[in-house]
Write a protein that holds these residues in place. Structure first.
Motif, PDB file in Angstrom:
ATOM      1  N   PHE A 104       0.869  -1.006   0.105  1.00 31.58           N
ATOM      2  CA  PHE A 104      -0.073   0.094   0.056  1.00 31.58           C
ATOM      3  C   PHE A 104       0.976   1.128  -0.073  1.00 31.58           C
ATOM      4  CE2 PHE A 104       0.298  -1.344   4.413  1.00 31.58           C
ATOM      5  CZ  PHE A 104       0.899  -0.071   5.010  1.00 31.58           C
ATOM      6  N   THR A 105       0.167   2.372  -0.334  1.00 32.20           N
ATOM      7  CA  THR A 105       1.034   3.447  -0.472  1.00 32.20           C
ATOM      8  C   THR A 105       0.289   4.694   0.100  1.00 32.20           C
ATOM      9  OG1 THR A 105       2.121   2.999  -2.620  1.00 32.20           O
ATOM     10  CG2 THR A 105       2.389   5.128  -1.829  1.00 32.20           C
ATOM     11  N   VAL A 106       0.686   5.173   1.269  1.00 33.33           N
ATOM     12  CA  VAL A 106       0.087   6.227   2.232  1.00 33.33           C
ATOM     13  C   VAL A 106       1.107   7.170   2.334  1.00 33.33           C
ATOM     14  CG1 VAL A 106      -1.369   4.825   3.471  1.00 33.33           C
ATOM     15  CG2 VAL A 106       0.796   5.334   4.335  1.00 33.33           C
ATOM     16  N   ALA A 107       0.718   8.647   2.696  1.00 37.47           N
ATOM     17  CA  ALA A 107       1.502   9.705   2.887  1.00 37.47           C
ATOM     18  C   ALA A 107       1.086  10.648   3.670  1.00 37.47           C
ATOM     19  CB  ALA A 107       1.638  10.591   1.512  1.00 37.47           C
ATOM     20  N   TRP A 108       1.761  11.334   4.629  1.00 36.25           N
ATOM     21  CA  TRP A 108       1.274  12.379   5.498  1.00 36.25           C
ATOM     22  C   TRP A 108       0.649  13.424   4.792  1.00 36.25           C
ATOM     23  CZ3 TRP A 108       5.914  11.997   9.388  1.00 36.25           C
ATOM     24  CH2 TRP A 108       5.916  10.869   9.884  1.00 36.25           C
ATOM     25  N   PRO A 109      -0.024  14.372   5.247  1.00 37.69           N
ATOM     26  CA  PRO A 109      -0.359  15.439   4.526  1.00 37.69           C
ATOM     27  C   PRO A 109       0.636  16.513   4.073  1.00 37.69           C
ATOM     28  CG  PRO A 109      -1.931  15.117   6.416  1.00 37.69           C
ATOM     29  CD  PRO A 109      -0.614  13.863   6.597  1.00 37.69           C
ATOM     30  N   THR A 110       1.897  16.533   4.719  1.00 37.47           N
ATOM     31  CA  THR A 110       3.089  17.249   4.476  1.00 37.47           C
ATOM     32  C   THR A 110       3.950  16.536   3.684  1.00 37.47           C
ATOM     33  OG1 THR A 110       4.287  16.334   6.268  1.00 37.47           O
ATOM     34  CG2 THR A 110       2.977  18.268   6.661  1.00 37.47           C
ATOM     35  N   GLY A 111       3.490  15.452   3.071  1.00 36.09           N
ATOM     36  CA  GLY A 111       4.374  14.749   2.065  1.00 36.09           C
ATOM     37  C   GLY A 111       4.475  15.408   0.651  1.00 36.09           C
ATOM     38  N   GLU A 112       5.465  15.215   0.046  1.00 34.44           N
ATOM     39  CA  GLU A 112       5.658  15.667  -1.280  1.00 34.44           C
ATOM     40  C   GLU A 112       5.947  14.431  -2.203  1.00 34.44           C
ATOM     41  OE1 GLU A 112       8.753  18.223  -0.578  1.00 34.44           O
ATOM     42  OE2 GLU A 112       7.723  19.729   0.509  1.00 34.44           O
ATOM     43  N   ILE A 113       5.276  14.497  -3.270  1.00 35.43           N
ATOM     44  CA  ILE A 113       5.371  13.523  -4.397  1.00 35.43           C
ATOM     45  C   ILE A 113       6.201  14.123  -5.591  1.00 35.43           C
ATOM     46  CG2 ILE A 113       4.429  11.859  -5.693  1.00 35.43           C
ATOM     47  CD1 ILE A 113       3.658  11.342  -2.536  1.00 35.43           C
ATOM     48  N   GLY A 114       7.044  13.465  -6.021  1.00 36.09           N
ATOM     49  CA  GLY A 114       8.015  13.809  -7.040  1.00 36.09           C
ATOM     50  C   GLY A 114       8.735  12.955  -7.524  1.00 36.09           C
ATOM     51  N   GLY A 115       9.138  12.824  -8.890  1.00 33.53           N
ATOM     52  CA  GLY A 115       9.948  12.077  -9.522  1.00 33.53           C
ATOM     53  C   GLY A 115      11.467  12.300  -9.047  1.00 33.53           C
ATOM     54  N   MET A 116      12.041  13.689  -8.929  1.00 31.48           N
ATOM     55  CA  MET A 116      13.101  13.926  -8.617  1.00 31.48           C
ATOM     56  C   MET A 116      13.468  15.109  -7.934  1.00 31.48           C
ATOM     57  SD  MET A 116      14.689  15.952 -11.795  1.00 31.48           S
ATOM     58  CE  MET A 116      14.758  14.636 -13.152  1.00 31.48           C
ATOM     59  N   GLY A 117      14.303  15.678  -7.320  1.00 34.88           N
ATOM     60  CA  GLY A 117      14.316  16.825  -6.561  1.00 34.88           C
ATOM     61  C   GLY A 117      13.523  17.952  -7.403  1.00 34.88           C
ATOM     62  N   LEU A 118      12.762  18.647  -6.804  1.00 34.99           N
ATOM     63  CA  LEU A 118      11.846  19.481  -7.620  1.00 34.99           C
ATOM     64  C   LEU A 118      12.874  20.834  -8.124  1.00 34.99           C
ATOM     65  CD1 LEU A 118       8.739  19.610  -5.644  1.00 34.99           C
ATOM     66  CD2 LEU A 118       9.206  18.330  -7.472  1.00 34.99           C
ATOM     67  N   GLU A 119      13.696  21.039  -7.528  1.00 39.71           N
ATOM     68  CA  GLU A 119      14.601  22.175  -8.020  1.00 39.71           C
ATOM     69  C   GLU A 119      15.197  21.705  -9.268  1.00 39.71           C
ATOM     70  OE1 GLU A 119      14.225  21.297  -4.687  1.00 39.71           O
ATOM     71  OE2 GLU A 119      13.960  23.089  -3.727  1.00 39.71           O
ATOM     72  N   GLY A 120      15.649  20.360  -9.377  1.00 43.26           N
ATOM     73  CA  GLY A 120      16.467  19.964 -10.382  1.00 43.26           C
ATOM     74  C   GLY A 120      15.303  19.710 -11.459  1.00 43.26           C
ATOM     75  N   ALA A 121      14.221  19.269 -11.261  1.00 43.22           N
ATOM     76  CA  ALA A 121      13.091  19.084 -12.146  1.00 43.22           C
ATOM     77  C   ALA A 121      12.835  20.436 -12.948  1.00 43.22           C
ATOM     78  CB  ALA A 121      11.872  18.545 -11.403  1.00 43.22           C
ATOM     79  N   VAL A 122      12.678  21.386 -12.165  1.00 42.78           N
ATOM     80  CA  VAL A 122      12.461  22.785 -12.773  1.00 42.78           C
ATOM     81  C   VAL A 122      13.547  23.228 -13.493  1.00 42.78           C
ATOM     82  CG1 VAL A 122      12.144  25.271 -12.296  1.00 42.78           C
ATOM     83  CG2 VAL A 122      10.949  23.486 -10.945  1.00 42.78           C
ATOM     84  N   ARG A 123      15.137  22.981 -13.123  1.00 44.36           N
ATOM     85  CA  ARG A 123      16.157  23.450 -13.923  1.00 44.36           C
ATOM     86  C   ARG A 123      16.188  22.770 -15.433  1.00 44.36           C
ATOM     87  NH1 ARG A 123      18.620  23.945  -9.048  1.00 44.36           N
ATOM     88  NH2 ARG A 123      19.374  26.080  -8.680  1.00 44.36           N
TER      89      ARG A 123
END
Length: 93
Positions: A13-32
């Protein structure tokens, strides 16, 4: 993805806390990478940095667990206090 075993189909199963962040890589790198052309087209470094910060902020908003749960295969977004209950549901192997 690392915490999901490389796929949202692999875990029990996959659960997350409300403060969790989902992304395939570091978001800063993804933006760059993803906005390379837009960032290069900025008139100067100040404008480029401001654009980068706006894009990163938007990526963080988009990747929050509560929003991601509507598109990714999360079983639930849980209160952190419920973590032990969820973990105890795992089948013994």
């Amino acid at each position: 993805m690392a915490m999901a075993g490389g796929s949202f189909h692999a875990p029990e199963f996959t659960v997350a806390w409300p403060t969790g962040e989902i992304g395939g890589m570091g978001l800063e790198g993804a933006v760059r990478l993803g906005f390379r052309k837009e960032l290069a087209a900025a008139a100067d470094e100040v404008e480029r940095q401001a654009l980068f910060e706006r894009l990163v902020a938007a990526a963080y908003q988009h990747g929050k667990a509560l929003r991601s749960a509507t598109t990714f295969e999360l079983d639930d977004v849980i209160d952190p206090a419920e973590s032990r209950t969820w973990i105890s549901r795992l089948p013994r192997r």
